[in-house]
Design a protein around this motif. Structure first.
Motif, PDB file in Angstrom:
ATOM      1  N   GLY A 242       2.715   5.935  15.658  1.00 41.29           N
ATOM      2  CA  GLY A 242       3.932   5.488  16.333  1.00 41.29           C
ATOM      3  C   GLY A 242       4.677   4.381  15.623  1.00 41.29           C
ATOM      4  O   GLY A 242       5.418   3.632  16.250  1.00 41.29           O
ATOM      5  N   ILE A 243       4.504   4.280  14.300  1.00 43.22           N
ATOM      6  CA  ILE A 243       5.212   3.265  13.539  1.00 43.22           C
ATOM      7  C   ILE A 243       6.690   3.638  13.446  1.00 43.22           C
ATOM      8  O   ILE A 243       7.052   4.819  13.432  1.00 43.22           O
ATOM      9  CB  ILE A 243       4.588   3.121  12.123  1.00 43.22           C
ATOM     10  CG1 ILE A 243       4.848   1.711  11.574  1.00 43.22           C
ATOM     11  CG2 ILE A 243       5.150   4.152  11.169  1.00 43.22           C
ATOM     12  CD1 ILE A 243       3.972   0.682  12.205  1.00 43.22           C
TER      13      ILE A 243
ATOM     14  N   SER B  84      13.871   4.939   0.993  1.00 43.33           N
ATOM     15  CA  SER B  84      12.617   4.412   1.513  1.00 43.33           C
ATOM     16  C   SER B  84      11.668   5.584   1.680  1.00 43.33           C
ATOM     17  O   SER B  84      12.020   6.729   1.405  1.00 43.33           O
ATOM     18  CB  SER B  84      12.835   3.702   2.864  1.00 43.33           C
ATOM     19  OG  SER B  84      13.052   4.641   3.888  1.00 43.33           O
ATOM     20  N   LYS B  85      10.483   5.318   2.154  1.00 39.12           N
ATOM     21  CA  LYS B  85       9.504   6.396   2.301  1.00 39.12           C
ATOM     22  C   LYS B  85       9.890   7.386   3.397  1.00 39.12           C
ATOM     23  O   LYS B  85       9.486   8.532   3.373  1.00 39.12           O
ATOM     24  CB  LYS B  85       8.131   5.813   2.620  1.00 39.12           C
ATOM     25  CG  LYS B  85       7.474   5.166   1.415  1.00 39.12           C
ATOM     26  CD  LYS B  85       7.147   6.191   0.348  1.00 39.12           C
ATOM     27  CE  LYS B  85       6.565   5.547  -0.899  1.00 39.12           C
ATOM     28  NZ  LYS B  85       6.328   6.529  -1.966  1.00 39.12           N
ATOM     29  N   SER B  86      10.700   6.940   4.373  1.00 37.25           N
ATOM     30  CA  SER B  86      10.991   7.813   5.500  1.00 37.25           C
ATOM     31  C   SER B  86      12.470   8.128   5.670  1.00 37.25           C
ATOM     32  O   SER B  86      12.833   9.029   6.390  1.00 37.25           O
ATOM     33  CB  SER B  86      10.482   7.181   6.805  1.00 37.25           C
ATOM     34  OG  SER B  86      11.062   5.910   6.974  1.00 37.25           O
TER      35      SER B  86
ATOM     36  N   ILE C 249       0.888   8.717   6.556  1.00 37.90           N
ATOM     37  CA  ILE C 249       0.676   9.732   7.593  1.00 37.90           C
ATOM     38  C   ILE C 249       0.045   9.112   8.831  1.00 37.90           C
ATOM     39  O   ILE C 249       0.479   9.354   9.966  1.00 37.90           O
ATOM     40  CB  ILE C 249      -0.211  10.876   7.055  1.00 37.90           C
ATOM     41  CG1 ILE C 249       0.531  11.639   5.948  1.00 37.90           C
ATOM     42  CG2 ILE C 249      -0.607  11.825   8.183  1.00 37.90           C
ATOM     43  CD1 ILE C 249      -0.323  12.655   5.223  1.00 37.90           C
ATOM     44  N   LEU C 250      -0.994   8.284   8.624  1.00 40.61           N
ATOM     45  CA  LEU C 250      -1.650   7.622   9.747  1.00 40.61           C
ATOM     46  C   LEU C 250      -0.674   6.732  10.506  1.00 40.61           C
ATOM     47  O   LEU C 250      -0.682   6.697  11.745  1.00 40.61           O
ATOM     48  CB  LEU C 250      -2.829   6.781   9.229  1.00 40.61           C
ATOM     49  CG  LEU C 250      -3.591   5.958  10.277  1.00 40.61           C
ATOM     50  CD1 LEU C 250      -4.187   6.868  11.353  1.00 40.61           C
ATOM     51  CD2 LEU C 250      -4.694   5.131   9.610  1.00 40.61           C
TER      52      LEU C 250
ATOM     53  N   ARG D 266       0.846  -1.204   0.000  1.00 38.50           N
ATOM     54  CA  ARG D 266       0.000   0.000   0.000  1.00 38.50           C
ATOM     55  C   ARG D 266       0.876   1.247   0.000  1.00 38.50           C
ATOM     56  O   ARG D 266       1.615   1.511   0.929  1.00 38.50           O
ATOM     57  CB  ARG D 266      -0.922   0.005   1.219  1.00 38.50           C
ATOM     58  CG  ARG D 266      -2.025  -1.035   1.111  1.00 38.50           C
ATOM     59  CD  ARG D 266      -2.833  -1.194   2.366  1.00 38.50           C
ATOM     60  NE  ARG D 266      -3.539   0.011   2.778  1.00 38.50           N
ATOM     61  CZ  ARG D 266      -4.624  -0.002   3.543  1.00 38.50           C
ATOM     62  NH1 ARG D 266      -5.135  -1.160   3.950  1.00 38.50           N
ATOM     63  NH2 ARG D 266      -5.209   1.107   3.908  1.00 38.50           N
ATOM     64  N   ASP D 267       0.773   2.007  -1.079  1.00 35.46           N
ATOM     65  CA  ASP D 267       1.601   3.209  -1.248  1.00 35.46           C
ATOM     66  C   ASP D 267       0.706   4.446  -1.239  1.00 35.46           C
ATOM     67  O   ASP D 267       0.744   5.262  -2.148  1.00 35.46           O
ATOM     68  CB  ASP D 267       2.386   3.105  -2.566  1.00 35.46           C
ATOM     69  CG  ASP D 267       3.439   4.190  -2.693  1.00 35.46           C
ATOM     70  OD1 ASP D 267       3.661   4.914  -1.713  1.00 35.46           O
ATOM     71  OD2 ASP D 267       4.022   4.325  -3.784  1.00 35.46           O
ATOM     72  N   HIS D 268      -0.126   4.557  -0.199  1.00 34.71           N
ATOM     73  CA  HIS D 268      -1.053   5.681  -0.109  1.00 34.71           C
ATOM     74  C   HIS D 268      -0.547   6.696   0.915  1.00 34.71           C
ATOM     75  O   HIS D 268      -0.153   6.323   2.031  1.00 34.71           O
ATOM     76  CB  HIS D 268      -2.452   5.199   0.306  1.00 34.71           C
ATOM     77  CG  HIS D 268      -3.013   4.141  -0.591  1.00 34.71           C
ATOM     78  ND1 HIS D 268      -3.151   4.316  -1.947  1.00 34.71           N
ATOM     79  CD2 HIS D 268      -3.463   2.885  -0.326  1.00 34.71           C
ATOM     80  CE1 HIS D 268      -3.668   3.223  -2.482  1.00 34.71           C
ATOM     81  NE2 HIS D 268      -3.850   2.337  -1.522  1.00 34.71           N
TER      82      HIS D 268
END
Length: 318
Positions: free
Chosen positions: A97-98, A260-262, A91-92, A84-86
């Motif tokens: 706390g991920i 990566s995304k973060s 943001i959620l 899932r790349d949404h």
């Protein structure tokens, strides 16, 4: 040995990730549903959890919520590994706390860096509660034996580089042994910010000119900046490269960017011959110790006669 719980309803994918992590030295637990994942987390108390989002009945967000609500599991870092790349999911996840949010298919070095980062954070937390980390003790023991070997060579060869390296490692090791966990240099010294180009300029100045022809340097982005205690790394890397060159072994050094995304990472890979080479193995043990101390990560792969050591640096953001 660090314990990683892999939660994914795609059995083959879960098994594959677990198998690769086991090769890297992790103890892995597999759960093929969110419900089993929560149960295993509470009974096995892993150090890190890698979890899919899209699962029937109990999805990744349900898993995260249940773990955060339990006092025994609320501090276990959870990394989402999902297709899932949404933007809303990312943001959620961050607000929930991920630890990290990675997109399938993932480059394994990115996943490994994310897991090691999570492990480092939980080790710091546990050390603050006076627990001693067995992984730190193992690396300190290896580094102590390596230090004895390299110190003897430094004195015999009267090598200023090796003597300086041994002095730095000896101080860090002595302080770490008193604490019962590896000293984090960031608590005492501000890290440098250098580009990869500047870093290897420091390295090359430590290597005799007549050996430079043995170095094969290939950089994907030499201007990319790294925030770390690079003086220590430049010493170790220079000693490794010079030793290989003196043994008439060419050293291949390359870099690549991992995204990566973060987080962004820069991987510096050194390919060399490790077969029956105690000195090189000792220098690699020092490198592993330094990585824990400075916030970078080390991974290794390949056979003894074609061995690759990867130094994974978080990229500094301007």
């Amino acid at each position: 040995m660090k314990k990683v719980l892999c939660i994914d309803d795609e059995k083959d994918y879960c098994d594959n990730i677990a198998q690769i992590l086991e090769i890297e030295g992790f103890n892995t637990i597999k759960a093929y549903s969110g419900k089993d994942g929560v149960d295993f987390a509470m009974s096995q108390m892993p150090d890190v959890i890698v979890c899919d989002i899209n699962m029937p009945s109990t999805n990744g967000f349900d898993v995260l919520h249940k773990l955060k609500q339990n006092k025994m599991t609320n501090s276990i870092p959870v990394i989402f590994l999902t297709a899932r790349d949404h933007k809303n999911d990312i943001i959620l996840s961050k607000n929930s706390g991920i630890e990290d949010y990675l997109i399938k298919p993932v480059d394994f070095d990115i996943l490994l860096a994310s897991i090691n980062s999570a492990v480092s954070k939980i080790v710091i937390m546990r050390n603050s509660m006076t627990a001693v980390d067995s992984g730190d003790v193992e690396k300190m023991t290896k580094c102590s034996k390596a230090l004895e070997h390299i110190s003897a060579i430094a004195l015999h060869e009267k090598s200023d580089k090796l003597i300086e390296l041994c002095d730095k490692i000896r101080f860090m090791l002595a302080t770490s042994e008193k604490k019962g966990s590896i000293l984090k240099l960031g608590e005492y010294q501000k890290p440098e910010v250098l580009s990869l180009e500047d870093f290897f300029e420091k390295v090359k100045k430590m290597i005799p000119n007549n050996l430079m022809h043995m170095m094969n340097l290939v950089f994907e982005n030499s201007k990319l900046k790294i925030e770390a205690h690079l003086e220590l790394y430049s010493l170790i890397v220079a000693c490794m490269m010079q030793h290989c060159a003196e043994q008439n072994t060419e050293v291949f050094v390359k870099s690549e960017n991992l995204l990566s995304k973060s987080n962004n990472y820069l991987v510096v890979s050194l390919a060399m011959n490790m077969a029956s080479n105690t000195t090189l193995k000792s220098l690699v043990a020092m490198l592993e110790f330094a990585a824990v101390s400075t916030g970078a990560y080390i991974s290794q792969n390949g056979a003894a006669n074609q061995h690759t050591v990867n130094i994974i640096f978080p990229v500094a953001i301007d």
